[in-house]
Design an enzyme around this catalytic site. Structure first.
Site, PDB file in Angstrom:
ATOM      1  N   GLY A 133       0.828  -1.217   0.000  1.00  0.00           N
ATOM      2  CA  GLY A 133       0.000   0.000   0.000  1.00  0.00           C
ATOM      3  C   GLY A 133       0.856   1.258   0.000  1.00  0.00           C
ATOM      4  CG  ASP A 134       0.542   3.805   2.355  1.00  0.00           C
ATOM      5  OD1 ASP A 134      -0.612   4.231   2.203  1.00  0.00           O
ATOM      6  OD2 ASP A 134       0.925   3.232   3.385  1.00  0.00           O
TER       7      ASP A 134
ATOM      8  CE  LYS B  47      -3.171   1.794  -4.015  1.00  0.00           C
ATOM      9  NZ  LYS B  47      -2.113   1.718  -3.025  1.00  0.00           N
ATOM     10  N   GLY B  48      -2.822   6.973  -6.008  1.00  0.00           N
ATOM     11  CA  GLY B  48      -3.705   8.129  -6.172  1.00  0.00           C
ATOM     12  C   GLY B  48      -3.200   9.072  -7.237  1.00  0.00           C
TER      13      GLY B  48
ATOM     14  N   GLY C  59      -6.273   6.000   1.846  1.00  0.00           N
ATOM     15  CA  GLY C  59      -6.131   7.459   1.860  1.00  0.00           C
ATOM     16  C   GLY C  59      -5.326   7.835   0.638  1.00  0.00           C
ATOM     17  CG  HIS C  60      -6.110   6.452  -3.008  1.00  0.00           C
ATOM     18  ND1 HIS C  60      -6.895   5.753  -3.866  1.00  0.00           N
ATOM     19  CD2 HIS C  60      -5.394   5.525  -2.326  1.00  0.00           C
ATOM     20  CE1 HIS C  60      -6.671   4.456  -3.713  1.00  0.00           C
ATOM     21  NE2 HIS C  60      -5.769   4.302  -2.776  1.00  0.00           N
TER      22      HIS C  60
ATOM     23  CD  GLN D 123      -6.663  -1.018   1.240  1.00  0.00           C
ATOM     24  OE1 GLN D 123      -7.403  -1.663   0.555  1.00  0.00           O
ATOM     25  NE2 GLN D 123      -7.042   0.125   1.793  1.00  0.00           N
TER      26      GLN D 123
ATOM     27  CB  THR E 247      -6.127   6.596   6.600  1.00  0.00           C
ATOM     28  OG1 THR E 247      -6.336   6.555   5.194  1.00  0.00           O
ATOM     29  CG2 THR E 247      -7.436   6.340   7.311  1.00  0.00           C
TER      30      THR E 247
ATOM     31  N   GLY F 233      -2.081   8.829  10.023  1.00  0.00           N
ATOM     32  CA  GLY F 233      -0.934   9.639  10.443  1.00  0.00           C
ATOM     33  C   GLY F 233       0.195   8.818  11.035  1.00  0.00           C
ATOM     34  NE  ARG F 234      -1.488   2.999  11.380  1.00  0.00           N
ATOM     35  CZ  ARG F 234      -1.853   1.755  11.119  1.00  0.00           C
ATOM     36  NH1 ARG F 234      -1.650   0.808  11.996  1.00  0.00           N
ATOM     37  NH2 ARG F 234      -2.437   1.443   9.972  1.00  0.00           N
TER      38      ARG F 234
ATOM     39  CG  ASP G 205      11.427  12.627  -5.635  1.00  0.00           C
ATOM     40  OD1 ASP G 205      10.767  11.610  -5.908  1.00  0.00           O
ATOM     41  OD2 ASP G 205      11.048  13.490  -4.826  1.00  0.00           O
TER      42      ASP G 205
HETATM   43  P1  IMP Z   1      -7.336  -2.673   7.759  1.00  0.00           P
HETATM   44  O1  IMP Z   1      -7.454  -2.603   6.276  1.00  0.00           O
HETATM   45  O2  IMP Z   1      -7.697  -1.407   8.437  1.00  0.00           O
HETATM   46  O3  IMP Z   1      -8.038  -3.863   8.316  1.00  0.00           O
HETATM   47  O4  IMP Z   1      -5.771  -2.901   8.092  1.00  0.00           O
HETATM   48  C1  IMP Z   1      -5.108  -4.127   7.786  1.00  0.00           C
HETATM   49  C2  IMP Z   1      -3.666  -3.860   7.368  1.00  0.00           C
HETATM   50  O5  IMP Z   1      -3.655  -3.173   6.129  1.00  0.00           O
HETATM   51  C3  IMP Z   1      -2.875  -2.978   8.331  1.00  0.00           C
HETATM   52  O6  IMP Z   1      -1.532  -3.384   8.305  1.00  0.00           O
HETATM   53  C4  IMP Z   1      -2.999  -1.596   7.729  1.00  0.00           C
HETATM   54  O7  IMP Z   1      -1.945  -0.762   8.108  1.00  0.00           O
HETATM   55  C5  IMP Z   1      -2.940  -1.951   6.257  1.00  0.00           C
HETATM   56  N1  IMP Z   1      -3.617  -0.950   5.416  1.00  0.00           N
HETATM   57  C6  IMP Z   1      -4.936  -0.758   5.239  1.00  0.00           C
HETATM   58  N2  IMP Z   1      -5.180   0.240   4.387  1.00  0.00           N
HETATM   59  C7  IMP Z   1      -3.987   0.701   3.986  1.00  0.00           C
HETATM   60  C8  IMP Z   1      -3.581   1.721   3.074  1.00  0.00           C
HETATM   61  O8  IMP Z   1      -4.368   2.407   2.438  1.00  0.00           O
HETATM   62  N3  IMP Z   1      -2.226   1.893   2.932  1.00  0.00           N
HETATM   63  C9  IMP Z   1      -1.321   1.113   3.585  1.00  0.00           C
HETATM   64  N4  IMP Z   1      -1.658   0.157   4.433  1.00  0.00           N
HETATM   65  C10 IMP Z   1      -2.974  -0.067   4.640  1.00  0.00           C
END
Ligand code: IMP
Length: 427
Positions: free
Chosen positions: A16-17, A20-21, A44-45, A229, A305, A307-308, A338
């Protein structure tokens, strides 16, 4: 690989992250319809438009372009409260949101307050074995869908059915919340009233998006399927149980929109030039030293989404190879190139050492994944000025790209060198 239709699927190839957005925002120019097919408000795109930052949780990123239709597909789980906020915020920023450019599948399932409470409660109960979810109720909502006790958007319009379904499900949820998690229970009246209020706001957008998409395909309209994701968080092929609860791979686009698999088109995978992960679970190339911290700060690696802070590491070609295979990725976009320019040398993982054995496939057992030692190939880095100012590929970066393409037998079609729409180099 030949393209079956003019459609395309964009999926994350890591955890994820991947950016893609911004890629969807960029290439959506060439498509008529952009459809999200899985996930919910856990995504969170982020898109930067003239210094303004937009973070979208449910609505596809194509909504920021004129004359594009955005679809919230049946495969998504929708938090109505957040969705209404999202629509209101976009309208406040001057975007026109009407039922002509936003369509929500009536079959999408709802994330209800008890799902969030259960998600958070369960994570707390697991303690150090927690998944590290976003706490948005995603897992429990998909769980109810599969257990055939989910509430769908279509149900809100039928008050009697809604009440009967909620009564049944609340009986169970309230018992669990109270007895297992020692948490407050939920009252049906309050829930129905909140659902009805939010439904009034989104009602005009709700329709049979499955039929709409198939009709548009017949009319030769181009659809871009936007994944959330990444493949390594896929419920089947990711690092289970440290995954999300949906099918994040390209195949998910068919089930999550009702468009037949044969009409999905080409598959574009997005990967950062390094790797990040939020939440717990194995991450073979994670960096625990100062370089990892630098990567986080320079790459602003904090969850859109929650802030972690994101865990950071080198690019893992073994994990990428796994994603490419599972999603049938035809080409890759490498983002945040970059960011790596701050290092003198950069590494990519080309194999794992496990008990004196070298392997080049992604281990399916978490026990094995937990003990693998990455084997790296090192490259001289490039300077930011070289990349940003000339828009030509510097020699060292070119070697890096060519090596990855050859290793993965997959072309890299674009690289991104900054957060703005125009900070992209087409290869
Ligand atoms: P959940 O989707 O909230 O159930 O989280 C399950 C796992 O997917 C966790 O490790 C989250 O951090 C990860 N996760 C969920 N959505 C995203 C995202 O948009 N980007 C990165 N990791 C995500």
């Amino acid at each position: 690989m030949p393209t079956r239709t003019r459609n395309a699927v964009v999926v994350g190839a890591q955890w994820g992250d991947e950016g893609k957005g911004r890629v969807v925002d960029l290439i959506s120019e060439k498509f008529d319809i952009i459809a999200r097919f899985q996930g919910g408000s856990n995504a969170g795109h982020t898109i930067m438009l003239k210094d303004k930052k937009f973070v979208l949780h449910h609505i596809p990123c194509g909504v920021l372009r004129k004359n594009k239709v955005s679809i919230i597909g049946n495969g998504m789980v929708v938090d109505l409260e957040t969705l209404v906020e999202e629509i209101k915020n976009l309208k406040k920023s001057g975007f026109q949101i009407t039922n002509r450019n936003l369509k929500i599948s009536s079959l999408a399932h709802l994330i209800l307050p008890y799902h969030k409470s259960l998600d958070i409660g369960r994570e707390a109960l697991k303690g150090s074995s927690a998944i590290g979810t976003t706490g948005r109720g995603i897992g429990p909502a998909y769980e109810d869908k599969i257990a055939r006790q989910g509430i769908r958007i279509i149900d809100i319009a039928h008050k009697k059915t809604l009440k009967a379904k909620l009564q049944l499900v609340l009986k169970e949820k309230n018992k669990i919340l109270n007895k297992v998690f020692n948490k407050p229970t939920f009252k049906i009246e309050k829930m129905i009233s909140s659902l009805s209020k939010n439904y009034r706001y989104i009602k005009e957008f709700v329709s049979n998006t499955e039929e709409y998409l198939n009709n548009q395909t017949r009319k030769n309209k181009k659809i871009l399927f936007e994944g959330a994701q990444g493949a390594m968080l896929d419920v089947d092929f990711g690092t289970y149980p440290f995954v999300t609860s949906s099918s994040t791979i390209a195949g998910g686009a068919s089930v999550g929109t009702g468009v037949p698999f044969s009409s999905l088109g080409t598959v574009v995978g997005i990967s950062k030039a390094y790797t990040t992960r939020v939440g717990h679970g194995p991450f073979p190339t994670e960096m625990f030293d100062n370089q990892g911290l630098l990567l986080r700060e320079f790459g602003t690696e904090y969850g859109a989404t929650t802030g972690r802070p994101r865990r950071c590491g080198w690019l893992d070609l073994i994990a990428l190879k796994h994603s490419i295979q599972i999603s049938g990725i035809d080409s890759l976009v490498l983002t945040k190139v970059d960011v790596l320019s701050m290092f003198e040398t950069v590494k990519v993982c080309v194999g794992y050492q496990i008990k004196n054995k070298k392997i080049t496939t992604f281990p399916l057992s978490l026990d094995d994944l937990g003990i693998v030692k990455p084997i790296y190939k090192e490259f001289d880095s490039w300077t930011l000025e070289e990349v940003v100012s000339s828009k030509k590929i510097p020699k060292n970066l070119n070697m890096f790209i060519k090596f990855i393409e050859k290793f993965l037998s997959t072309p890299i079609s674009m690289i991104s060198v900054g957060p703005e729409r125009d900070q992209i180099v087409y290869l």
